[in-house]
Write a protein that holds these residues in place. Structure first.
Motif, PDB file in Angstrom:
ATOM      1  N   THR A 195     -16.429  -2.208 -11.630  1.00 51.01           N
ATOM      2  CA  THR A 195     -15.161  -1.578 -11.292  1.00 51.01           C
ATOM      3  C   THR A 195     -14.804  -1.916  -9.852  1.00 51.01           C
ATOM      4  O   THR A 195     -15.591  -2.539  -9.130  1.00 51.01           O
ATOM      5  CB  THR A 195     -15.227  -0.052 -11.516  1.00 51.01           C
ATOM      6  OG1 THR A 195     -13.914   0.491 -11.392  1.00 51.01           O
ATOM      7  CG2 THR A 195     -16.149   0.621 -10.505  1.00 51.01           C
ATOM      8  N   ASP A 196     -13.595  -1.503  -9.465  1.00 48.05           N
ATOM      9  CA  ASP A 196     -13.129  -1.731  -8.096  1.00 48.05           C
ATOM     10  C   ASP A 196     -12.846  -0.397  -7.427  1.00 48.05           C
ATOM     11  O   ASP A 196     -12.042   0.398  -7.943  1.00 48.05           O
ATOM     12  CB  ASP A 196     -11.833  -2.562  -8.087  1.00 48.05           C
ATOM     13  CG  ASP A 196     -12.081  -4.049  -8.195  1.00 48.05           C
ATOM     14  OD1 ASP A 196     -13.082  -4.516  -7.619  1.00 48.05           O
ATOM     15  OD2 ASP A 196     -11.278  -4.748  -8.830  1.00 48.05           O
ATOM     16  N   ALA A 197     -13.447  -0.172  -6.280  1.00 54.04           N
ATOM     17  CA  ALA A 197     -13.096   1.018  -5.495  1.00 54.04           C
ATOM     18  C   ALA A 197     -11.742   0.832  -4.837  1.00 54.04           C
ATOM     19  O   ALA A 197     -11.043   1.808  -4.555  1.00 54.04           O
ATOM     20  CB  ALA A 197     -14.167   1.289  -4.440  1.00 54.04           C
ATOM     21  N   HIS A 198     -11.360  -0.444  -4.574  1.00 52.11           N
ATOM     22  CA  HIS A 198     -10.073  -0.666  -3.923  1.00 52.11           C
ATOM     23  C   HIS A 198      -8.899  -0.563  -4.896  1.00 52.11           C
ATOM     24  O   HIS A 198      -7.767  -0.831  -4.518  1.00 52.11           O
ATOM     25  CB  HIS A 198     -10.047  -2.009  -3.182  1.00 52.11           C
ATOM     26  CG  HIS A 198     -10.289  -3.226  -4.018  1.00 52.11           C
ATOM     27  ND1 HIS A 198     -11.276  -4.135  -3.730  1.00 52.11           N
ATOM     28  CD2 HIS A 198      -9.686  -3.700  -5.122  1.00 52.11           C
ATOM     29  CE1 HIS A 198     -11.268  -5.108  -4.620  1.00 52.11           C
ATOM     30  NE2 HIS A 198     -10.298  -4.870  -5.478  1.00 52.11           N
ATOM     31  N   LYS A 199      -9.185  -0.145  -6.118  1.00 56.31           N
ATOM     32  CA  LYS A 199      -8.102   0.195  -7.035  1.00 56.31           C
ATOM     33  C   LYS A 199      -7.936   1.710  -7.023  1.00 56.31           C
ATOM     34  O   LYS A 199      -7.352   2.268  -6.111  1.00 56.31           O
ATOM     35  CB  LYS A 199      -8.389  -0.370  -8.431  1.00 56.31           C
ATOM     36  CG  LYS A 199      -8.177  -1.892  -8.512  1.00 56.31           C
ATOM     37  CD  LYS A 199      -8.290  -2.410  -9.926  1.00 56.31           C
ATOM     38  CE  LYS A 199      -7.829  -3.856 -10.062  1.00 56.31           C
ATOM     39  NZ  LYS A 199      -8.664  -4.827  -9.329  1.00 56.31           N
ATOM     40  N   TRP A 200      -8.488   2.411  -8.013  1.00 57.53           N
ATOM     41  CA  TRP A 200      -8.130   3.817  -8.176  1.00 57.53           C
ATOM     42  C   TRP A 200      -8.775   4.763  -7.165  1.00 57.53           C
ATOM     43  O   TRP A 200      -8.325   5.897  -6.989  1.00 57.53           O
ATOM     44  CB  TRP A 200      -8.420   4.286  -9.591  1.00 57.53           C
ATOM     45  CG  TRP A 200      -7.245   4.999 -10.191  1.00 57.53           C
ATOM     46  CD1 TRP A 200      -6.254   5.659  -9.523  1.00 57.53           C
ATOM     47  CD2 TRP A 200      -6.926   5.116 -11.574  1.00 57.53           C
ATOM     48  NE1 TRP A 200      -5.331   6.171 -10.397  1.00 57.53           N
ATOM     49  CE2 TRP A 200      -5.721   5.853 -11.675  1.00 57.53           C
ATOM     50  CE3 TRP A 200      -7.525   4.679 -12.743  1.00 57.53           C
ATOM     51  CZ2 TRP A 200      -5.121   6.169 -12.895  1.00 57.53           C
ATOM     52  CZ3 TRP A 200      -6.933   4.988 -13.951  1.00 57.53           C
ATOM     53  CH2 TRP A 200      -5.749   5.723 -14.030  1.00 57.53           C
ATOM     54  N   LEU A 201      -9.815   4.355  -6.469  1.00 53.30           N
ATOM     55  CA  LEU A 201     -10.339   5.233  -5.417  1.00 53.30           C
ATOM     56  C   LEU A 201      -9.538   5.098  -4.132  1.00 53.30           C
ATOM     57  O   LEU A 201      -9.682   5.890  -3.210  1.00 53.30           O
ATOM     58  CB  LEU A 201     -11.822   4.940  -5.153  1.00 53.30           C
ATOM     59  CG  LEU A 201     -12.535   5.944  -4.244  1.00 53.30           C
ATOM     60  CD1 LEU A 201     -12.498   7.355  -4.838  1.00 53.30           C
ATOM     61  CD2 LEU A 201     -13.974   5.528  -3.975  1.00 53.30           C
ATOM     62  N   SER A 205       0.821  -1.205   0.000  1.00 50.09           N
ATOM     63  CA  SER A 205       0.000   0.000   0.000  1.00 50.09           C
ATOM     64  C   SER A 205       0.855   1.255   0.000  1.00 50.09           C
ATOM     65  O   SER A 205       0.339   2.360   0.126  1.00 50.09           O
ATOM     66  CB  SER A 205      -0.931   0.010   1.217  1.00 50.09           C
ATOM     67  OG  SER A 205      -0.180  -0.135   2.417  1.00 50.09           O
ATOM     68  N   GLY A 206       2.164   1.088  -0.123  1.00 48.10           N
ATOM     69  CA  GLY A 206       3.077   2.220  -0.106  1.00 48.10           C
ATOM     70  C   GLY A 206       3.244   2.863  -1.469  1.00 48.10           C
ATOM     71  O   GLY A 206       2.652   2.445  -2.474  1.00 48.10           O
ATOM     72  N   PRO A 207       4.120   3.878  -1.542  1.00 53.74           N
ATOM     73  CA  PRO A 207       4.225   4.689  -2.758  1.00 53.74           C
ATOM     74  C   PRO A 207       5.052   4.089  -3.876  1.00 53.74           C
ATOM     75  O   PRO A 207       5.047   4.611  -4.993  1.00 53.74           O
ATOM     76  CB  PRO A 207       4.885   5.978  -2.239  1.00 53.74           C
ATOM     77  CG  PRO A 207       5.712   5.524  -1.077  1.00 53.74           C
ATOM     78  CD  PRO A 207       4.915   4.429  -0.423  1.00 53.74           C
ATOM     79  N   VAL A 250       0.760   2.437 -11.860  1.00 53.60           N
ATOM     80  CA  VAL A 250       0.803   3.558 -10.918  1.00 53.60           C
ATOM     81  C   VAL A 250      -0.626   3.889 -10.505  1.00 53.60           C
ATOM     82  O   VAL A 250      -1.425   4.349 -11.312  1.00 53.60           O
ATOM     83  CB  VAL A 250       1.469   4.797 -11.546  1.00 53.60           C
ATOM     84  CG1 VAL A 250       1.626   5.899 -10.495  1.00 53.60           C
ATOM     85  CG2 VAL A 250       2.815   4.439 -12.151  1.00 53.60           C
ATOM     86  N   VAL A 251      -0.937   3.659  -9.226  1.00 57.78           N
ATOM     87  CA  VAL A 251      -2.331   3.829  -8.807  1.00 57.78           C
ATOM     88  C   VAL A 251      -2.474   4.295  -7.368  1.00 57.78           C
ATOM     89  O   VAL A 251      -3.571   4.369  -6.842  1.00 57.78           O
ATOM     90  CB  VAL A 251      -3.106   2.501  -9.049  1.00 57.78           C
ATOM     91  CG1 VAL A 251      -2.706   1.433  -8.061  1.00 57.78           C
ATOM     92  CG2 VAL A 251      -4.611   2.707  -9.065  1.00 57.78           C
ATOM     93  N   SER A 252      -1.365   4.647  -6.698  1.00 62.26           N
ATOM     94  CA  SER A 252      -1.427   5.055  -5.298  1.00 62.26           C
ATOM     95  C   SER A 252      -1.424   6.570  -5.149  1.00 62.26           C
ATOM     96  O   SER A 252      -0.629   7.267  -5.809  1.00 62.26           O
ATOM     97  CB  SER A 252      -0.245   4.477  -4.514  1.00 62.26           C
ATOM     98  OG  SER A 252      -0.214   5.013  -3.198  1.00 62.26           O
ATOM     99  N   TRP A 253      -2.237   7.070  -4.253  1.00 64.20           N
ATOM    100  CA  TRP A 253      -2.283   8.500  -3.972  1.00 64.20           C
ATOM    101  C   TRP A 253      -0.961   8.997  -3.381  1.00 64.20           C
ATOM    102  O   TRP A 253      -0.645  10.187  -3.445  1.00 64.20           O
ATOM    103  CB  TRP A 253      -3.413   8.806  -2.988  1.00 64.20           C
ATOM    104  CG  TRP A 253      -3.177   8.259  -1.595  1.00 64.20           C
ATOM    105  CD1 TRP A 253      -3.442   7.001  -1.154  1.00 64.20           C
ATOM    106  CD2 TRP A 253      -2.596   8.948  -0.487  1.00 64.20           C
ATOM    107  NE1 TRP A 253      -3.073   6.851   0.158  1.00 64.20           N
ATOM    108  CE2 TRP A 253      -2.558   8.040   0.607  1.00 64.20           C
ATOM    109  CE3 TRP A 253      -2.112  10.245  -0.298  1.00 64.20           C
ATOM    110  CZ2 TRP A 253      -2.046   8.389   1.860  1.00 64.20           C
ATOM    111  CZ3 TRP A 253      -1.610  10.596   0.961  1.00 64.20           C
ATOM    112  CH2 TRP A 253      -1.581   9.669   2.012  1.00 64.20           C
TER     113      TRP A 253
END
Length: 458
Positions: free
Chosen positions: A281-287, A64-66, A430-433
């Motif tokens: 879709t998945d919220a646990h991806k890009w959201l 879950s890191g960058p 690349v998908v992490s805030w």
């Protein structure tokens, strides 16, 4: 609980410094977790402390890191984590309004916001299953209901054994979860008619039109918004135009790519997506909310509800008129309130925040592509459409896999491998805030060093 809280905060605040890949092997982890089941109760604090040790010793990668770019996993927004903690603490089943009115109302609102964000028809129905596989299953069950009801068959009552055949069409680059959903629904995966794709992995509309010409009977067309390797998006609007001429149902696998609809600058890539009959879709991806959160959206709410609705057991409340019972929109009954982190993320980010998250990841992906392309021996295999890059080294499978292994062993960043038209490749997602330009640049230097050392003894 305080101990678990401190361990969670420590993990989250040290993600940037942690090794990105797992460092503990199964033997070490077995020593921590295994043994005879205790005969007597033991202090809960000791159990929680043991879990913390396993993470501290490398039993959980910092996915879950960058700098985790191996899969389209996303990082987790702090507000979504906080909402998920509350969901666990409240421990309310989210199936019936009468059992959890606040959750039911929040889920209704989150669903409406998503429909607006994606630009879908306003009467689209929404459900929150565990992930995209179950979102596909739900949407395709709605398709099965509507198409077979149209030829006089009650599939919920009579099953598929003697039912009129339903023709399934999908692109040759469909994701495996489409096949899984088809198997679970009794269609099987072996009879799917596959449409050819172009070099990017996009469905060929002319080939689809040729396949559908002269065919009569119930048909489902599965299209894709965001190839898991290349990020390419099928021409969904054109596919809908062709399919609907034959009264076919169009389902969109938008596991991560559907989120591009939230971006004013990327929306055009999904031109015509609103014409489809269902979307997953998945919220646990890009959201960037915690795992266990898919989203299914269906343009035909009556078919959606009919496919999921069951006669209620006598011990269950009949339901409050006008209120939402989530059990009517997803397969699972005993379910957690996974929609609340979605509501929390959408409320906190707002339209502009969601668009910025998507656009920033895409910009960082383009930066990755530009810098990797400058590495001697590196070859980009796809045009960057969204957040996916594929790269091959020395035009050699073994060299490419060696680079991947060296990068993973570095602990600085993590990329996975894939296969693209018969060639081994490294995939960048690349998908992490949390990911920044600095994370990209640091990761590229690791890739550069690995490429320079490929083929040499480690």
């Amino acid at each position: 609980m305080n101990l678990a809280y401190r361990q969670a905060i420590d993990y989250l605040t040290t993600l940037r410094e942690r090794p990105v890949g797992a460092t503990a092997d199964s033997d070490r982890l077995l020593k921590l977790f295994d043994g005879p089941m205790p005969a007597r109760p033991s202090p809960a604090a000791g159990t929680v402390e043991l879990l913390g040790r396993a993470v501290a010793e490398g039993g959980v990668p910092a996915a879950s890191g960058p700098r985790f770019f191996g899969y389209v996993t996303g990082g987790t927004l702090p507000v979504a984590i906080a909402a998920d903690w509350l969901v666990a603490a409240w421990d309310q089943t989210a199936s019936l309004y009468d059992l959890a009115p606040a959750i039911s109302v929040a889920e209704h609102v989150a669903g409406r916001w998503l429909v607006e964000l994606f630009g879908l028809p306003p009467d689209t129905s929404v459900g929150f299953p565990t992930g995209c596989t179950m979102a596909h299953l739900t949407a395709l069950a709605a398709a099965r209901h509507r198409l077979l009801a149209g030829v006089g068959w009650d599939v919920e009552r009579d099953g598929l054994r003697d039912a009129p055949p339903v023709r399934i069409i999908a692109g040759a680059q469909r994701h495996m979860t489409i096949d899984l959903a088809l198997r679970y629904l009794g269609f099987g995966s072996g009879g799917t008619h596959l449409v050819s794709v172009d070099g990017r992995g996009r469905m060929n509309v002319d080939a689809l039109e040729e396949m559908m010409a002269g065919h009569e009977g119930p048909t489902i067309v599965c299209t894709q918004a965001g190839d898991v390797n290349s990020g390419a998006i099928d021409p969904v609007g054109e596919i809908c135009d062709v399919a609907h001429q034959h009264d076919a149902w169009v389902h969109v696998d938008g596991a991560f790519g559907l989120w591009a609809a939230a971006s004013p600058s990327l929306r055009e890539l999904l031109s015509g997506v609103e014409k489809a009959d269902s979307w997953a879709t998945d919220a646990h991806k890009w959201l960037n909310v915690p795992y266990d959160c898919g989203i299914v959206l269906v343009a035909h709410a009556d078919a959606h509800r009919a496919a999921m609705l069951n006669e209620r057991a006598g011990y269950l409340p009949a339901g409050t008129p006008g209120e939402r019972d989530a059990i009517e929109w997803v397969p699972d009954f005993s379910r957690r309130a996974r929609s609340l982190p979605v509501w929390a993320a959408l409320r906190t980010l707002g339209r502009e925040g969601v668009a910025d998250l998507v656009e920033r990841c895409c910009a960082l992906t383009r930066r990755f592509a530009r810098l990797i392309a400058a590495i001697p021996g590196a070859e980009l295999l796809n045009e960057v459409v969204l957040n996916q890059v594929m790269v091959r080294f020395a035009d050699d499978d073994a060299a490419t896999r060696d680079v991947i292994a060296r990068v993973q062993a570095s602990g600085v960043c993590w990329f996975g491998g894939t296969n693209w038209y018969g060639k081994a490749a490294m995939r960048v997602s690349v998908v992490s805030w949390q990911t920044t330009e600095e994370d990209v640049d640091r990761s590229v230097e690791v890739i550069r060093a690995a490429a320079a050392s490929a083929g040499r003894p480690s």
